[in-house]
Design a protein around this motif. Structure first.
Motif, mmCIF file in Angstrom:
data_model
loop_
_atom_site.group_PDB
_atom_site.id
_atom_site.type_symbol
_atom_site.label_atom_id
_atom_site.label_comp_id
_atom_site.label_asym_id
_atom_site.label_seq_id
_atom_site.Cartn_x
_atom_site.Cartn_y
_atom_site.Cartn_z
ATOM 1 N N GLU A 162 0.817 -1.223 0.000
ATOM 2 C CA GLU A 162 0.000 0.000 0.000
ATOM 3 C C GLU A 162 0.849 1.271 0.000
ATOM 4 O OE1 GLU A 162 -3.095 0.095 -0.421
ATOM 5 O OE2 GLU A 162 -4.092 -1.660 0.443
ATOM 6 N N GLY A 163 2.176 1.120 0.091
ATOM 7 C CA GLY A 163 3.056 2.268 0.017
ATOM 8 C C GLY A 163 3.115 3.134 1.258
ATOM 9 N N VAL A 164 2.839 2.534 2.424
ATOM 10 C CA VAL A 164 2.828 3.316 3.672
ATOM 11 C C VAL A 164 3.757 2.721 4.730
ATOM 12 C CG1 VAL A 164 0.520 4.270 3.329
ATOM 13 C CG2 VAL A 164 0.784 2.046 4.467
ATOM 14 N N ALA A 165 4.614 1.814 4.336
ATOM 15 C CA ALA A 165 5.467 1.108 5.296
ATOM 16 C C ALA A 165 6.457 2.027 6.001
ATOM 17 C CB ALA A 165 6.215 -0.027 4.597
ATOM 18 N N ASP A 166 6.756 3.171 5.390
ATOM 19 C CA ASP A 166 7.789 4.046 5.946
ATOM 20 C C ASP A 166 7.390 4.711 7.252
ATOM 21 O OD1 ASP A 166 5.867 5.522 4.522
ATOM 22 O OD2 ASP A 166 7.248 7.194 4.242
ATOM 23 N N HIS A 167 6.088 4.788 7.554
ATOM 24 C CA HIS A 167 5.707 5.404 8.832
ATOM 25 C C HIS A 167 4.806 4.509 9.686
ATOM 26 C CE1 HIS A 167 1.753 7.305 7.320
ATOM 27 N NE2 HIS A 167 2.316 6.804 6.246
ATOM 28 N N ILE A 168 5.038 3.187 9.567
ATOM 29 C CA ILE A 168 4.344 2.222 10.414
ATOM 30 C C ILE A 168 5.363 1.258 11.019
ATOM 31 C CG2 ILE A 168 2.611 0.394 10.555
ATOM 32 C CD1 ILE A 168 1.273 1.519 8.105
ATOM 33 N N ALA A 169 5.218 0.997 12.314
ATOM 34 C CA ALA A 169 6.026 -0.020 12.996
ATOM 35 C C ALA A 169 5.084 -1.031 13.619
ATOM 36 C CB ALA A 169 6.901 0.624 14.073
ATOM 37 N N PHE A 170 5.339 -2.313 13.359
ATOM 38 C CA PHE A 170 4.507 -3.390 13.902
ATOM 39 C C PHE A 170 5.245 -4.097 15.030
ATOM 40 C CE2 PHE A 170 3.081 -2.906 9.493
ATOM 41 C CZ PHE A 170 1.710 -2.798 9.675
ATOM 42 N N GLN A 171 4.521 -4.455 16.083
ATOM 43 C CA GLN A 171 5.139 -5.219 17.166
ATOM 44 C C GLN A 171 4.117 -6.099 17.864
ATOM 45 O OE1 GLN A 171 6.413 -1.611 19.508
ATOM 46 N NE2 GLN A 171 5.555 -2.775 21.220
ATOM 47 N N LYS A 172 4.607 -7.216 18.378
ATOM 48 C CA LYS A 172 3.760 -8.164 19.086
ATOM 49 C C LYS A 172 3.516 -7.667 20.505
ATOM 50 C CE LYS A 172 3.500 -13.122 20.250
ATOM 51 N NZ LYS A 172 2.273 -13.389 19.507
ATOM 52 N N GLY A 173 2.311 -7.901 21.025
ATOM 53 C CA GLY A 173 2.021 -7.449 22.376
ATOM 54 C C GLY A 173 0.694 -7.958 22.889
ATOM 55 N N ASP A 174 0.394 -7.570 24.108
ATOM 56 C CA ASP A 174 -0.828 -7.966 24.803
ATOM 57 C C ASP A 174 -1.631 -6.709 25.098
ATOM 58 O OD1 ASP A 174 -2.818 -8.860 26.477
ATOM 59 O OD2 ASP A 174 -1.481 -9.850 27.904
ATOM 60 N N ALA A 175 -2.839 -6.633 24.569
ATOM 61 C CA ALA A 175 -3.669 -5.443 24.753
ATOM 62 C C ALA A 175 -4.042 -5.211 26.209
ATOM 63 C CB ALA A 175 -4.934 -5.541 23.903
#
Length: 262
Positions: A141-154
C-alpha cells in the motif's frame, strides 16, 4: 499485475471450507445409508443435517463476500466510521491496538500521512494473521515508511503512560483473553494516551455480558480523568452499510463505539 494486499476476513476461508466439506460428507453418508443399508429414517435425518449445514455454509459465504475488501466492503465501512469519530489532525503518534492484518492501520496511515503509527497485535496461532503479513500489506500500500509493527498484549501494553497522541482499536477488546474484565482493556488503552489526546474504539460495547452498563462505564471514565467520552450503542441497527442479515448473535450484535479526548 500489481500485487494486492491481503487483509483477511471476519469469516475465515477455512471456516467456509469446513462447512462445505461437511455438506459433502453428510450428503455422501445420507446416500450410502439409504443405498447400502436401506435405513430410510437415518438417511432422512442425515439428509436434513446436510441441508441445514448447506444453508449455514451459503449464509457464511454471503457474509464473507459482504465483509470482503474490494467486494461488499463492509469492513472498510466499519473502519471509515471509526476514523470519522477520531478528532485528530494527524500530527504525532498513533497506536492501533489489535491490528490483525493491518487493514485499519493502513487506513490510518493514508488518512494521516504525517503520523508515526505503531500497530500491535498478539497474532496467536488461532488467528489467520501474522506480523509478516502486516508488513507486506503496508509495503504493497506504500505506507510502510511510517508504520512499525510489534507483538504485544492489549491487556498490558508495552508502552509508558501517555505515549501516544491518538489511539484506535476495532473489534479487539472482547477477544483479549488475558483480561477477565474487558473494561480493563479499555482503561489500559487510555493509559498510554497523552492528556489531550484522542481515541476511537469500536467493539461489542452494547453486549452487557461483556461491558455491563455502558452509561455507567462512561461516567466512571470521566471520574477517572477522561475529559470527553461519547458512546453510541447498537450501531449494527443504525449504520446503513451494515445489512440486516449479518446482525445475528454469532456475527455482529451489540456493536458500539466510544470516542473522545483524554
Amino acid at each position: 499485475m500489481n500485487e494486492k494486499a491481503n487483509y483477511g476476513n471476519w469469516v475465515p476461508e477455512k471456516a467456509l471450507y469446513t462447512l462445505f466439506g461437511a455438506v459433502i460428507v453428510l450428503g455422501v453418508i445420507a446416500v450410502a445409508v439409504q443405498v447400502a443399508l436401506s435405513e430410510m429414517v437415518i438417511a432422512i435425518i442425515v439428509g436434513v443435517l446436510c441441508i441445514l449445514t448447506l444453508v449455514m455454509a451459503i449464509y457464511m459465504l454471503i457474509c464473507h463476500e459482504t465483509f470482503a475488501f474490494g467486494k461488499g466492503n463492509m469492513m472498510a465501512g466499519v473502519h471509515e466510521h471509526l476514523i470519522k469519530h477520531l478528532d485528530w489532525d494527524g500530527e504525532g503518534k498513533l497506536l492501533d491496538i489489535g491490528c490483525g492484518a493491518a487493514a485499519l492501520t493502513v487506513y490510518c496511515a493514508k488518512a494521516f500521512p504525517k503520523a508515526q503509527i505503531t500497530a500491535m497485535d498478539h497474532w496467536g496461532v488461532e488467528w489467520n494473521y501474522a506480523k509478516e503479513q502486516c508488513e507486506k500489506n503496508a509495503k504493497i500500500e506504500g505506507v510502510a515508511d511510517h508504520i512499525a509493527f510489534q507483538k504485544g498484549d492489549a491487556a498490558k501494553l508495552d508502552f509508558p503512560d501517555e505515549t501516544f497522541d491518538a489511539v484506535v482499536s476495532n473489534f479487539v477488546f472482547h477477544e483479549v483473553r488475558t483480561a477477565k474484565d474487558k473494561r480493563d482493556v479499555v482503561k489500559e488503552a487510555l493509559r498510554v494516551l497523552k492528556k489531550g489526546g484522542v481515541f476511537s474504539f469500536q467493539d461489542m460495547f452494547s453486549q452487557k455480558a461483556l461491558y455491563g452498563d455502558m452509561e455507567e462505564f462512561v461516567r466512571i471514565l470521566k471520574e477517572e480523568g477522561i475529559s470527553e467520552v461519547h458512546y453510541i450503542g447498537n450501531l449494527e441497527k443504525k449504520l446503513d452499510f451494515i445489512p440486516g442479515f449479518v446482525t445475528t448473535p454469532w456475527m455482529i450484535s451489540g456493536m458500539g463505539i466510544i470516542y473522545g479526548k483524554k
